[in-house]
Design an enzyme around this catalytic site. Structure first.
Site, PDB file in Angstrom:
ATOM      1  N   TYR A 277       0.757  -1.322   0.015  1.00  0.00           N
ATOM      2  CA  TYR A 277      -0.101   0.007   0.044  1.00  0.00           C
ATOM      3  C   TYR A 277       0.800   1.391  -0.044  1.00  0.00           C
ATOM      4  CZ  TYR A 277      -3.100   3.632   1.735  1.00  0.00           C
ATOM      5  OH  TYR A 277      -3.795   4.800   2.136  1.00  0.00           O
TER       6      TYR A 277
HETATM    7  P1  NAP Z   1     -13.184   4.026   1.908  1.00  0.00           P
HETATM    8  O1  NAP Z   1     -14.263   3.975   2.816  1.00  0.00           O
HETATM    9  O2  NAP Z   1     -12.703   2.351   1.936  1.00  0.00           O
HETATM   10  O3  NAP Z   1     -13.723   4.137   0.267  1.00  0.00           O
HETATM   11  C1  NAP Z   1     -12.957   3.963  -0.654  1.00  0.00           C
HETATM   12  C2  NAP Z   1     -13.619   4.032  -1.787  1.00  0.00           C
HETATM   13  O4  NAP Z   1     -13.008   3.747  -3.072  1.00  0.00           O
HETATM   14  C3  NAP Z   1     -14.982   3.253  -1.912  1.00  0.00           C
HETATM   15  O5  NAP Z   1     -16.016   4.201  -2.037  1.00  0.00           O
HETATM   16  C4  NAP Z   1     -14.838   2.122  -2.855  1.00  0.00           C
HETATM   17  O6  NAP Z   1     -16.054   2.059  -3.349  1.00  0.00           O
HETATM   18  C5  NAP Z   1     -13.980   2.938  -3.742  1.00  0.00           C
HETATM   19  N1  NAP Z   1     -13.451   2.086  -4.780  1.00  0.00           N
HETATM   20  C6  NAP Z   1     -12.880   0.962  -4.352  1.00  0.00           C
HETATM   21  N2  NAP Z   1     -12.556   0.150  -5.616  1.00  0.00           N
HETATM   22  C7  NAP Z   1     -13.055   1.007  -6.549  1.00  0.00           C
HETATM   23  C8  NAP Z   1     -13.149   0.747  -8.058  1.00  0.00           C
HETATM   24  N3  NAP Z   1     -12.501  -0.319  -8.609  1.00  0.00           N
HETATM   25  N4  NAP Z   1     -13.742   1.638  -8.781  1.00  0.00           N
HETATM   26  C9  NAP Z   1     -14.292   2.840  -8.163  1.00  0.00           C
HETATM   27  N5  NAP Z   1     -14.117   3.082  -6.932  1.00  0.00           N
HETATM   28  C10 NAP Z   1     -13.605   2.280  -5.988  1.00  0.00           C
HETATM   29  O7  NAP Z   1     -11.732   4.713   2.399  1.00  0.00           O
HETATM   30  P2  NAP Z   1     -11.898   6.101   3.352  1.00  0.00           P
HETATM   31  O8  NAP Z   1     -12.065   5.568   4.829  1.00  0.00           O
HETATM   32  O9  NAP Z   1     -13.031   6.891   2.846  1.00  0.00           O
HETATM   33  O10 NAP Z   1     -10.286   6.579   3.063  1.00  0.00           O
HETATM   34  C11 NAP Z   1     -10.135   7.217   1.742  1.00  0.00           C
HETATM   35  C12 NAP Z   1      -8.830   7.029   1.230  1.00  0.00           C
HETATM   36  O11 NAP Z   1      -7.868   7.543   2.607  1.00  0.00           O
HETATM   37  C13 NAP Z   1      -8.446   5.349   1.572  1.00  0.00           C
HETATM   38  O12 NAP Z   1      -8.519   4.830   0.418  1.00  0.00           O
HETATM   39  C14 NAP Z   1      -6.690   5.461   1.776  1.00  0.00           C
HETATM   40  O13 NAP Z   1      -5.892   5.530   0.634  1.00  0.00           O
HETATM   41  C15 NAP Z   1      -6.690   6.798   2.642  1.00  0.00           C
HETATM   42  N6  NAP Z   1      -6.153   7.135   3.897  1.00  0.00           N
HETATM   43  C16 NAP Z   1      -6.516   6.126   4.719  1.00  0.00           C
HETATM   44  C17 NAP Z   1      -6.149   6.339   6.131  1.00  0.00           C
HETATM   45  C18 NAP Z   1      -6.577   5.290   7.302  1.00  0.00           C
HETATM   46  O14 NAP Z   1      -6.140   5.416   8.414  1.00  0.00           O
HETATM   47  N7  NAP Z   1      -7.608   4.366   7.018  1.00  0.00           N
HETATM   48  C19 NAP Z   1      -5.098   7.125   6.377  1.00  0.00           C
HETATM   49  C20 NAP Z   1      -4.525   7.879   5.224  1.00  0.00           C
HETATM   50  C21 NAP Z   1      -5.224   7.800   4.151  1.00  0.00           C
HETATM   51  P3  NAP Z   1     -17.264   1.098  -3.027  1.00  0.00           P
HETATM   52  O15 NAP Z   1     -18.038   2.163  -1.961  1.00  0.00           O
HETATM   53  O16 NAP Z   1     -18.297   0.767  -3.909  1.00  0.00           O
HETATM   54  O17 NAP Z   1     -16.549  -0.041  -2.032  1.00  0.00           O
END
Ligand code: NAP
Length: 220
Positions: free
Chosen positions: A131
């Site tokens: 990642y």
């Molecule tokens: P999330 O809830 O998992 O949202 C990710 C979104 O990406 C979901 O809506 C998902 O669609 C979409 N997605 C996945 N595969 C796809 C595809 N093939 N085509 C189109 N869309 C797709 O993540 P979050 O909590 O909002 O976080 C946003 C981002 O912040 C993370 O992805 C990560 O890179 C970053 N981040 C995370 C952290 C942490 O502590 N977790 C820290 C720093 C940065 P579906 O809704 O249909 O599944």
């Protein structure tokens, strides 16, 4: 200004869409990957397109018509393997950057990981390494793209109630930030051109988000 939100059904993405929808002088188009997600948004009067990040650039580009800026907040999530980390977090991001270039959409705001330096790759636990590598190279692709980019590096995301107060610096000590506050940072960032070509880390803090974004100064 019309903003395309990639990953609009995500936990951060939903906050971003809601905030942009409510904001004056800004309109939003949500990019989601399922028809029922698109339908629910359209029923709320929100412009939405159904496109999968595994599609080719030509298809992804369909989302960019009449768009002024992109916010990328998609991600493969913790429940898939390294294959999806490559296809979504790396190649999906790169394809949205290339689609922006081809469509002539200059402004692009990336939700990155907290630390995507090479040092962070080396230090990452085995399962997390793909990642960090994916985000490292997606960030690097964006820096070299010629787009008017900003890269936002949030700390650990929580679902706590937003406080609307953050700490924004080039580097900060690791900490938490609520997804709602990250969304507010993104909404402010996309409207602040002084952040073009810049990147910063952000965690919860003591400065109102609007002020923190406005007053952030880069050292170089
Ligand atoms: P999330 O809830 O998992 O949202 C990710 C979104 O990406 C979901 O809506 C998902 O669609 C979409 N997605 C996945 N595969 C796809 C595809 N093939 N085509 C189109 N869309 C797709 O993540 P979050 O909590 O909002 O976080 C946003 C981002 O912040 C993370 O992805 C990560 O890179 C970053 N981040 C995370 C952290 C942490 O502590 N977790 C820290 C720093 C940065 P579906 O809704 O249909 O599944």
């Amino acid at each position: 200004m019309k903003v395309l939100v990639v990953g609009a059904n995500g936990q951060v993405g939903q906050h971003v869409v809601d905030q942009l929808h409510a904001a004056p002088n800004v309109t939003v188009r949500a990019m989601v990957r399922k028809e029922d997600q698109q339908k629910a948004l359209l029923q709320r009067g929100i412009d939405a397109v159904c496109i999968d990040l595994e599609d080719d650039i030509a298809n992804i580009k369909r989302a960019y018509q009449d768009i002024d800026a992109v916010i990328f907040t998609a991600g493969s999530g913790p429940n898939t393997g390294a294959d999806k980390t490559v296809t979504i977090d790396l190649d999906g991001a790169v394809k949205t950057i290339e689609a922006a270039r081809q469509a002539g959409v200059k402004r692009y705001v990336m939700v990155s990981s907290f630390d995507t330096t090479r040092k962070a790759i080396q230090a990452a636990p085995e399962g997390f390494k793909p990642y960090v590598i994916a985000k490292h190279f997606a960030d690097d692709w964006l820096r070299r793209s010629g787009l008017d980019y900003t890269i936002v590096h949030p700390g650990r995301l929580t679902n706590d109630e937003g406080t609307n107060q953050v700490q924004i610096e080039e580097t900060v000590d690791a900490g938490d930030i609520s997804r709602g506050d990250v969304a507010t940072v993104l909404v402010e960032t996309v409207q602040n051109d002084h952040l073009i070509g810049r990147e910063f880390q952000v965690i919860g803090g003591k400065t109102a988000i609007k002020d923190a974004v406005k007053t952030f100064k880069y050292s170089v």
